[in-house]
Design a protein around this motif. Sequence first.
Motif, mmCIF file in Angstrom:
data_model
loop_
_atom_site.group_PDB
_atom_site.id
_atom_site.type_symbol
_atom_site.label_atom_id
_atom_site.label_comp_id
_atom_site.label_asym_id
_atom_site.label_seq_id
_atom_site.Cartn_x
_atom_site.Cartn_y
_atom_site.Cartn_z
ATOM 1 N N LEU A 48 -39.336 -3.478 -33.987
ATOM 2 C CA LEU A 48 -39.935 -2.181 -34.335
ATOM 3 C C LEU A 48 -40.877 -1.958 -33.026
ATOM 4 N N LEU A 49 -40.696 -0.504 -32.866
ATOM 5 C CA LEU A 49 -41.033 -0.208 -31.528
ATOM 6 C C LEU A 49 -42.524 0.835 -31.607
ATOM 7 N N PHE A 50 -42.536 1.294 -32.846
ATOM 8 C CA PHE A 50 -43.895 1.948 -32.872
ATOM 9 C C PHE A 50 -44.442 1.657 -34.300
ATOM 10 N N GLY A 51 -45.797 1.912 -34.322
ATOM 11 C CA GLY A 51 -46.402 1.559 -35.599
ATOM 12 C C GLY A 51 -46.620 2.784 -36.466
ATOM 13 N N GLU A 52 -46.091 3.846 -36.364
ATOM 14 C CA GLU A 52 -46.318 4.886 -36.894
ATOM 15 C C GLU A 52 -45.054 5.607 -37.487
ATOM 16 N N THR A 53 -44.846 6.683 -38.441
ATOM 17 C CA THR A 53 -43.746 7.382 -38.953
ATOM 18 C C THR A 53 -43.067 7.984 -37.714
ATOM 19 N N MET A 54 -41.923 8.007 -37.615
ATOM 20 C CA MET A 54 -41.069 8.578 -36.461
ATOM 21 C C MET A 54 -40.474 9.668 -36.969
ATOM 22 N N LYS A 55 -40.333 10.593 -36.029
ATOM 23 C CA LYS A 55 -39.571 12.091 -36.226
ATOM 24 C C LYS A 55 -38.517 12.148 -35.291
ATOM 25 N N GLN A 56 -37.441 12.633 -35.691
ATOM 26 C CA GLN A 56 -36.507 13.019 -34.240
ATOM 27 C C GLN A 56 -36.473 14.039 -33.846
ATOM 28 N N VAL A 57 -36.405 14.014 -32.544
ATOM 29 C CA VAL A 57 -36.516 14.877 -31.735
ATOM 30 C C VAL A 57 -35.099 15.294 -30.848
ATOM 31 N N GLY A 58 -34.454 16.515 -30.711
ATOM 32 C CA GLY A 58 -33.326 16.622 -30.072
ATOM 33 C C GLY A 58 -33.077 18.105 -29.301
ATOM 34 N N PHE A 59 -32.580 18.099 -28.457
ATOM 35 C CA PHE A 59 -32.267 19.180 -27.613
ATOM 36 C C PHE A 59 -30.701 19.114 -26.943
ATOM 37 N N LYS A 60 -30.306 20.345 -26.203
ATOM 38 C CA LYS A 60 -28.874 20.077 -25.863
ATOM 39 C C LYS A 60 -29.170 20.517 -24.219
ATOM 40 N N GLU A 61 -28.165 19.806 -23.606
ATOM 41 C CA GLU A 61 -28.033 19.837 -21.929
ATOM 42 C C GLU A 61 -26.677 19.950 -21.692
ATOM 43 N N PRO A 62 -26.509 20.433 -20.602
ATOM 44 C CA PRO A 62 -24.995 20.692 -19.998
ATOM 45 C C PRO A 62 -24.355 19.574 -19.719
ATOM 46 N N GLU A 63 -23.352 19.217 -19.908
ATOM 47 C CA GLU A 63 -22.521 17.873 -19.716
ATOM 48 C C GLU A 63 -22.835 17.429 -18.514
ATOM 49 N N SER A 64 -22.908 18.163 -17.394
ATOM 50 C CA SER A 64 -23.216 17.789 -15.918
ATOM 51 C C SER A 64 -24.515 16.939 -15.888
ATOM 52 N N VAL A 65 -25.585 17.476 -16.746
ATOM 53 C CA VAL A 65 -26.936 17.023 -16.799
ATOM 54 C C VAL A 65 -26.809 15.847 -17.428
ATOM 55 N N ILE A 66 -26.002 15.729 -18.671
ATOM 56 C CA ILE A 66 -25.887 14.264 -19.580
ATOM 57 C C ILE A 66 -25.479 13.263 -18.542
ATOM 58 N N ALA A 67 -24.436 13.764 -17.853
ATOM 59 C CA ALA A 67 -23.676 12.564 -16.884
ATOM 60 C C ALA A 67 -24.700 12.200 -16.127
ATOM 61 N N ALA A 68 -25.637 12.998 -15.435
ATOM 62 C CA ALA A 68 -26.506 12.600 -14.211
ATOM 63 C C ALA A 68 -27.451 11.624 -15.016
ATOM 64 N N ILE A 69 -27.902 12.155 -16.262
ATOM 65 C CA ILE A 69 -28.917 11.120 -17.008
ATOM 66 C C ILE A 69 -28.271 9.862 -17.299
ATOM 67 N N ASP A 70 -27.163 9.766 -17.666
ATOM 68 C CA ASP A 70 -26.423 8.467 -17.942
ATOM 69 C C ASP A 70 -26.299 7.719 -16.603
ATOM 70 N N VAL A 71 -26.075 8.223 -15.454
ATOM 71 C CA VAL A 71 -26.031 7.510 -14.196
ATOM 72 C C VAL A 71 -27.289 6.956 -14.060
ATOM 73 N N ARG A 72 -28.359 7.525 -14.109
ATOM 74 C CA ARG A 72 -29.673 7.038 -13.871
ATOM 75 C C ARG A 72 -29.997 5.907 -15.067
ATOM 76 N N GLY A 74 -27.972 3.989 -16.135
ATOM 77 C CA GLY A 74 -27.349 2.992 -15.901
ATOM 78 C C GLY A 74 -28.122 2.130 -14.860
ATOM 79 N N GLN A 75 -28.485 3.007 -13.809
ATOM 80 C CA GLN A 75 -29.155 2.309 -12.539
ATOM 81 C C GLN A 75 -30.620 1.553 -13.090
ATOM 82 N N LEU A 76 -31.148 2.142 -14.182
ATOM 83 C CA LEU A 76 -32.317 1.452 -14.639
ATOM 84 C C LEU A 76 -32.270 0.477 -15.590
ATOM 85 N N GLY A 77 -30.925 0.370 -16.293
ATOM 86 C CA GLY A 77 -30.587 -0.546 -17.194
ATOM 87 C C GLY A 77 -31.147 -0.112 -18.421
#
Length: 98
Positions: A48-72, A74-77
Amino acid sequence: MAEYTLVDGSVITDEDIEREAAEFEDEAWEGGLVDVKPGPAYGRGRRLLFGETMKQVGFKEPESVIAAIDVRCGQLGLKRSDYLRRLVEEDLKLAGIA
């Protein structure tokens, strides 16, 4: 089809989870939070990561931004969600909010 034993002893299936997920996404879900007992095939289970009720947060990004996020990630594991969560937490600390 996999089955999962809940803390209260009841058993749910992947089909049950998919149905409840669809209800949640449609804002029709009336369930609560549940804990899944780790089974032998799953090791200790996810901690368990948190000791309180969780609520989902979501947003859309361009595919190029998501690809850059995924690269980062990967670098950070890190998983994408952990990376984004960490960025938000760090910003809130800098702002003196958290």
